[in-house]
Design a protein around this motif. Structure first.
Motif, mmCIF file in Angstrom:
data_model
loop_
_atom_site.group_PDB
_atom_site.id
_atom_site.type_symbol
_atom_site.label_atom_id
_atom_site.label_comp_id
_atom_site.label_asym_id
_atom_site.label_seq_id
_atom_site.Cartn_x
_atom_site.Cartn_y
_atom_site.Cartn_z
ATOM 1 N N ALA A 64 -4.491 -3.688 15.438
ATOM 2 C CA ALA A 64 -3.715 -4.752 15.353
ATOM 3 C C ALA A 64 -2.399 -5.362 16.463
ATOM 4 N N ARG A 65 -1.865 -6.366 16.012
ATOM 5 C CA ARG A 65 -0.786 -6.325 16.547
ATOM 6 C C ARG A 65 0.014 -7.343 15.869
ATOM 7 N N LEU A 66 1.537 -6.871 16.320
ATOM 8 C CA LEU A 66 2.004 -7.500 15.515
ATOM 9 C C LEU A 66 3.709 -8.200 16.125
ATOM 10 N N SER A 67 3.581 -9.186 15.584
ATOM 11 C CA SER A 67 5.567 -10.115 15.844
ATOM 12 C C SER A 67 6.687 -9.108 15.298
ATOM 13 N N LYS A 68 7.561 -8.865 16.329
ATOM 14 C CA LYS A 68 8.262 -8.419 15.963
ATOM 15 C C LYS A 68 9.057 -8.659 14.452
ATOM 16 N N CYS A 69 8.959 -10.535 14.560
ATOM 17 C CA CYS A 69 9.036 -11.046 13.706
ATOM 18 C C CYS A 69 8.500 -10.589 12.349
ATOM 19 N N ALA A 70 7.316 -10.290 11.650
ATOM 20 C CA ALA A 70 6.707 -9.379 11.022
ATOM 21 C C ALA A 70 8.173 -8.620 9.914
ATOM 22 N N GLY A 71 7.843 -9.127 8.719
ATOM 23 C CA GLY A 71 8.150 -8.272 7.854
ATOM 24 C C GLY A 71 8.032 -7.191 7.444
ATOM 25 N N ALA A 72 8.720 -6.344 6.493
ATOM 26 C CA ALA A 72 8.105 -4.875 6.041
ATOM 27 C C ALA A 72 6.473 -4.987 5.710
ATOM 28 N N ASP A 126 4.056 -6.466 5.734
ATOM 29 C CA ASP A 126 3.288 -7.029 7.205
ATOM 30 C C ASP A 126 2.753 -5.927 7.913
ATOM 31 N N LEU A 127 4.259 -5.255 7.944
ATOM 32 C CA LEU A 127 3.441 -3.528 8.673
ATOM 33 C C LEU A 127 3.205 -2.480 8.299
ATOM 34 N N VAL A 128 3.628 -2.299 6.901
ATOM 35 C CA VAL A 128 3.108 -2.282 5.876
ATOM 36 C C VAL A 128 1.618 -2.125 5.304
ATOM 37 N N ASN A 129 0.863 -3.285 5.856
ATOM 38 C CA ASN A 129 0.095 -3.506 5.373
ATOM 39 C C ASN A 129 -0.981 -2.947 6.861
ATOM 40 N N ALA A 130 -0.953 -3.192 7.626
ATOM 41 C CA ALA A 130 -1.546 -3.304 8.927
ATOM 42 C C ALA A 130 -1.124 -1.622 9.128
ATOM 43 N N VAL A 131 -0.379 -0.891 9.226
ATOM 44 C CA VAL A 131 -0.161 0.265 9.448
ATOM 45 C C VAL A 131 -1.746 0.742 8.535
ATOM 46 N N PHE A 132 -1.823 0.674 6.926
ATOM 47 C CA PHE A 132 -2.526 0.954 6.281
ATOM 48 C C PHE A 132 -4.013 0.250 6.827
ATOM 49 N N GLU A 133 -4.399 -0.652 6.817
ATOM 50 C CA GLU A 133 -5.020 -1.010 6.990
ATOM 51 C C GLU A 133 -6.042 -0.618 8.168
ATOM 52 N N PRO A 138 0.674 -1.267 0.237
ATOM 53 C CA PRO A 138 0.077 0.564 -0.137
ATOM 54 C C PRO A 138 0.917 1.326 0.088
ATOM 55 N N ASP A 139 0.165 2.459 -0.687
ATOM 56 C CA ASP A 139 1.197 3.686 -0.068
ATOM 57 C C ASP A 139 0.525 4.348 1.048
#
Length: 133
Positions: free
Chosen positions: A100-108, A110-117, A2-3
């Protein structure tokens, strides 16, 4: 991916290399980063100076102090949160269970998608109500 153009994201993370990765990943997607900040005190100070935060990425534990005072302030402002942490779901208070919760094992991505969502969802998750008193 996502942008995130024009999206202002507060980042609170006490591990330098993780904070740097988060900032780079989000900047690469177009976001403007506020922080990263390594303590709850510094995060609250940044938040006091930045009224236009749109999403926050928060580590649960910053140098031994839990981030929830920051999350409470963000909830009062209806700012959505992504908890990016090594802690399990049991560490998140009930009032933030839908954040939203992400493990620190998540990649770029995953994090960008979570922030966008979370940005699309708005600040409806984890909202707290002021208690009269």
């Amino acid at each position: 991916m996502p942008d995130l153009q024009q999206l202002r994201v507060l980042v609170a993370e006490d591990e330098f290399f993780v904070a740097n990765d988060i900032a780079l990943w989000l900047e690469k997607a177009g976001a403007t980063i506020i922080g990263p900040t390594p303590t709850v005190k510094e995060t609250l100070k940044s938040l006091a100076q930045a009224f236009d935060v749109q999403v926050a990425v928060l580590d649960i534990n910053l140098n031994g102090e839990l981030i929830f005072p920051v999350a409470d302030e963000l909830a009062l402002r209806s700012v959505p949160v992504v908890f990016f942490s090594g802690y399990d779901d049991m560490s998140v208070p009930e009032r933030f269970r839908s954040a939203a919760r992400l493990s620190k094992c998540a990649g770029a991505s995953d994090l960008v998608n979570a922030v966008f969502e979370q940005h699309l969802r708005g600040g409806n998750q984890g909202e707290i109500q002021r208690q009269s008193g």
